[in-house]
Motif scaffolding. Sequence first.
Motif, PDB file in Angstrom:
ATOM      1  N   LEU A   1      45.297  33.105  47.684  1.00  0.00           N
ATOM      2  CA  LEU A   1      44.194  32.756  48.584  1.00  0.00           C
ATOM      3  C   LEU A   1      42.852  32.970  47.874  1.00  0.00           C
ATOM      4  O   LEU A   1      41.967  32.107  47.878  1.00  0.00           O
ATOM      5  CB  LEU A   1      44.282  33.685  49.808  1.00  0.00           C
ATOM      6  CG  LEU A   1      43.701  33.210  51.106  1.00  0.00           C
ATOM      7  CD1 LEU A   1      44.474  32.033  51.634  1.00  0.00           C
ATOM      8  CD2 LEU A   1      43.744  34.349  52.136  1.00  0.00           C
TER       9      LEU A   1
ATOM     10  N   ASP B   1      51.498  28.383  52.553  1.00  0.00           N
ATOM     11  CA  ASP B   1      52.037  29.730  52.635  1.00  0.00           C
ATOM     12  C   ASP B   1      51.467  30.607  51.515  1.00  0.00           C
ATOM     13  O   ASP B   1      52.200  31.208  50.722  1.00  0.00           O
ATOM     14  CB  ASP B   1      53.580  29.653  52.540  1.00  0.00           C
ATOM     15  CG  ASP B   1      54.190  30.980  52.962  1.00  0.00           C
ATOM     16  OD1 ASP B   1      53.472  31.761  53.589  1.00  0.00           O
ATOM     17  OD2 ASP B   1      55.366  31.226  52.633  1.00  0.00           O
ATOM     18  N   LEU B   2      50.130  30.651  51.436  1.00  0.00           N
ATOM     19  CA  LEU B   2      49.466  31.339  50.322  1.00  0.00           C
ATOM     20  C   LEU B   2      49.460  32.851  50.541  1.00  0.00           C
ATOM     21  O   LEU B   2      49.094  33.321  51.607  1.00  0.00           O
ATOM     22  CB  LEU B   2      48.010  30.853  50.202  1.00  0.00           C
ATOM     23  CG  LEU B   2      47.794  29.364  49.928  1.00  0.00           C
ATOM     24  CD1 LEU B   2      46.312  29.032  49.977  1.00  0.00           C
ATOM     25  CD2 LEU B   2      48.373  28.986  48.569  1.00  0.00           C
ATOM     26  N   HIS B   3      49.839  33.603  49.517  1.00  0.00           N
ATOM     27  CA  HIS B   3      49.724  35.059  49.606  1.00  0.00           C
ATOM     28  C   HIS B   3      48.283  35.438  49.222  1.00  0.00           C
ATOM     29  O   HIS B   3      47.548  34.613  48.655  1.00  0.00           O
ATOM     30  CB  HIS B   3      50.776  35.753  48.749  1.00  0.00           C
ATOM     31  CG  HIS B   3      50.714  35.376  47.301  1.00  0.00           C
ATOM     32  ND1 HIS B   3      49.773  35.853  46.433  1.00  0.00           N
ATOM     33  CD2 HIS B   3      51.478  34.509  46.574  1.00  0.00           C
ATOM     34  CE1 HIS B   3      49.955  35.341  45.240  1.00  0.00           C
ATOM     35  NE2 HIS B   3      50.969  34.509  45.299  1.00  0.00           N
ATOM     36  N   PRO B   4      47.867  36.679  49.491  1.00  0.00           N
ATOM     37  CA  PRO B   4      46.450  37.028  49.315  1.00  0.00           C
ATOM     38  C   PRO B   4      45.896  36.714  47.930  1.00  0.00           C
ATOM     39  O   PRO B   4      44.776  36.217  47.794  1.00  0.00           O
ATOM     40  CB  PRO B   4      46.414  38.535  49.589  1.00  0.00           C
ATOM     41  CG  PRO B   4      47.574  38.793  50.482  1.00  0.00           C
ATOM     42  CD  PRO B   4      48.628  37.791  50.108  1.00  0.00           C
TER      43      PRO B   4
ATOM     44  N   TRP C   1      41.875  20.220  56.384  1.00  0.00           N
ATOM     45  CA  TRP C   1      41.308  20.747  55.135  1.00  0.00           C
ATOM     46  C   TRP C   1      41.118  19.640  54.102  1.00  0.00           C
ATOM     47  O   TRP C   1      40.178  19.685  53.295  1.00  0.00           O
ATOM     48  CB  TRP C   1      42.171  21.886  54.585  1.00  0.00           C
ATOM     49  CG  TRP C   1      43.607  21.513  54.332  1.00  0.00           C
ATOM     50  CD1 TRP C   1      44.632  21.572  55.216  1.00  0.00           C
ATOM     51  CD2 TRP C   1      44.149  20.996  53.116  1.00  0.00           C
ATOM     52  NE1 TRP C   1      45.801  21.124  54.628  1.00  0.00           N
ATOM     53  CE2 TRP C   1      45.532  20.774  53.337  1.00  0.00           C
ATOM     54  CE3 TRP C   1      43.615  20.693  51.859  1.00  0.00           C
ATOM     55  CZ2 TRP C   1      46.378  20.272  52.355  1.00  0.00           C
ATOM     56  CZ3 TRP C   1      44.452  20.192  50.877  1.00  0.00           C
ATOM     57  CH2 TRP C   1      45.827  19.980  51.129  1.00  0.00           C
TER      58      TRP C   1
ATOM     59  N   ILE D   1      40.154  27.133  54.304  1.00  0.00           N
ATOM     60  CA  ILE D   1      41.127  28.056  53.706  1.00  0.00           C
ATOM     61  C   ILE D   1      42.199  28.530  54.704  1.00  0.00           C
ATOM     62  O   ILE D   1      43.357  28.696  54.332  1.00  0.00           O
ATOM     63  CB  ILE D   1      40.397  29.248  53.019  1.00  0.00           C
ATOM     64  CG1 ILE D   1      41.356  30.026  52.114  1.00  0.00           C
ATOM     65  CG2 ILE D   1      39.743  30.187  54.014  1.00  0.00           C
ATOM     66  CD1 ILE D   1      41.736  29.334  50.867  1.00  0.00           C
ATOM     67  N   GLY D   2      41.809  28.720  55.963  1.00  0.00           N
ATOM     68  CA  GLY D   2      42.773  29.194  56.966  1.00  0.00           C
ATOM     69  C   GLY D   2      43.934  28.216  57.115  1.00  0.00           C
ATOM     70  O   GLY D   2      45.105  28.608  57.153  1.00  0.00           O
TER      71      GLY D   2
ATOM     72  N   ARG E   1      46.096  28.109  53.949  1.00  0.00           N
ATOM     73  CA  ARG E   1      46.965  29.291  53.860  1.00  0.00           C
ATOM     74  C   ARG E   1      48.300  29.013  54.551  1.00  0.00           C
ATOM     75  O   ARG E   1      49.366  29.253  53.997  1.00  0.00           O
ATOM     76  CB  ARG E   1      46.280  30.507  54.502  1.00  0.00           C
ATOM     77  CG  ARG E   1      47.090  31.795  54.348  1.00  0.00           C
ATOM     78  CD  ARG E   1      46.280  33.006  54.777  1.00  0.00           C
ATOM     79  NE  ARG E   1      45.764  32.902  56.151  1.00  0.00           N
ATOM     80  CZ  ARG E   1      46.492  33.133  57.237  1.00  0.00           C
ATOM     81  NH1 ARG E   1      47.740  33.508  57.128  1.00  0.00           N
ATOM     82  NH2 ARG E   1      45.960  32.987  58.441  1.00  0.00           N
TER      83      ARG E   1
END
Length: 457
Positions: free
Chosen positions: A55, A49-52, A179, A41-42, A45
Amino acid sequence: MVNTTSTGHKSFSQIATYYSIIAAIGGFLFGYDTAVISGAIGFMRVRFDLHPGMLGWMVSSLIVGATIGAGFSGVLSDKFGRKKMLMLSAILFVIGSIGAAIPNSVSALIVARIVGGLGVGMASTLSPLYITEIAPARNRGRLVSIYQLAVVTGIFATYFINAAIAGYGNNVWDINYAWRWMLGFGVVPGAIYLLLLLLIPETPRWLMKQKQEVEALEVLERMNGKEAAKAELHEILNLKDDNGGAIRQLFRHPLRRPLIVGVVLAVLQQITGINAIMYYAPEIFKQTGAGTNAALSQTVLVGIVNFAFTLIALWLIDKLGRRALLLVGAVMMTVSLLVVGYGFHAANVSGTLILVFILIYVASFAVSFGPVVWVMISEIFPTRVRGRATAIASLCLWAADYVVSQTFPMLLEWIGTSATFWLFAVISLIAVIFCAKVVPETKGKSLEQIERYWEGQ
Ligand code: BGC
């Protein structure tokens, strides 16, 4: 457990063990697919450019798929058979893994995770159910617990596979490719599972439910020898079959009580907080003051303890019984969660103390609620409704998993870390009371005896 008869044939236990191990690999895929995202996931992200919010959705979309898959697994497996639907779950695993490795868009990734999740949910319900229906009563608990051992092994394997893949390239490679390999690697166990499933038969109880007596007898004979097979077939036949798989029946006597036991146990397994640890362990350890590396090695320790105590459960479940394990486990979970909450509350408590009590909590879960709940939700329902009823319990388990994994970070913010663990402690106490008052012992009883027990209630 494994022995050979004087005639030189493999004994019932031995063949049932082979079949159980093959079916249990579904648990490995369950563990792998739910845990692999923690390492991926890190990088995802940064890459997307994933926002919370996104995520969270990337992590939980698999659980949503699993909830749906668990829900459908019952009707489908009652209709088409346990084996065929296990094969479908393996195919979904493979498609989901390939699908998660290729995309360059977030929505395609989410779709792939939901598809993989459908497989996870189906396998999580049907692997233990399959084992339940072929296992001899005297070691059914142990054989179904092999499934939980596979879940734990799957979770554990991801720590190493993720670390190895992330260590292979530099940071740019990790963000673009690591990933993909992590998620895509699920193809390997998925394909192996699919092939191995070809070697196992349909369960005799499902065959009997379909009135395929000859086939059922053939499977029983293969596992059990001619004489014992006849006796068992007789016992299965003896149960009155009102052919009423209707969902409505589940809410009436004699099925209502086992349904309550199954659903409540399934929900309790999750809301006592195990996946707050499984999914967020490194973050929790960082809060105790551990650095990133220490937090990761402590997480590996969680995996080792989880595995070791699941082995102990395997050894104890048919000796001490399900109830005793649940009771002792839930008491220990309550105590250890209270101490963990205290550890986060008091100013001068060392990180080591918190670590030790988190490990005691994981050990207590691994020896009780981890395996026993999967064993019990597969064995407490009569054959005529087993697929559907187990699926309802499993669906509730996954929905509860979703709620915990979504709300845990929020709880930490709203009420703080210590109060969150105390909340889990209170729920564990409720689990103690529920197990003491409502859960029956099913150790050593045949599925048909368990069925008669509910009729007498
Ligand atoms: C639970 C999973 C959990 C695992 C941990 C299983 O029995 O269903 O949600 O992650 O145990 O070992």
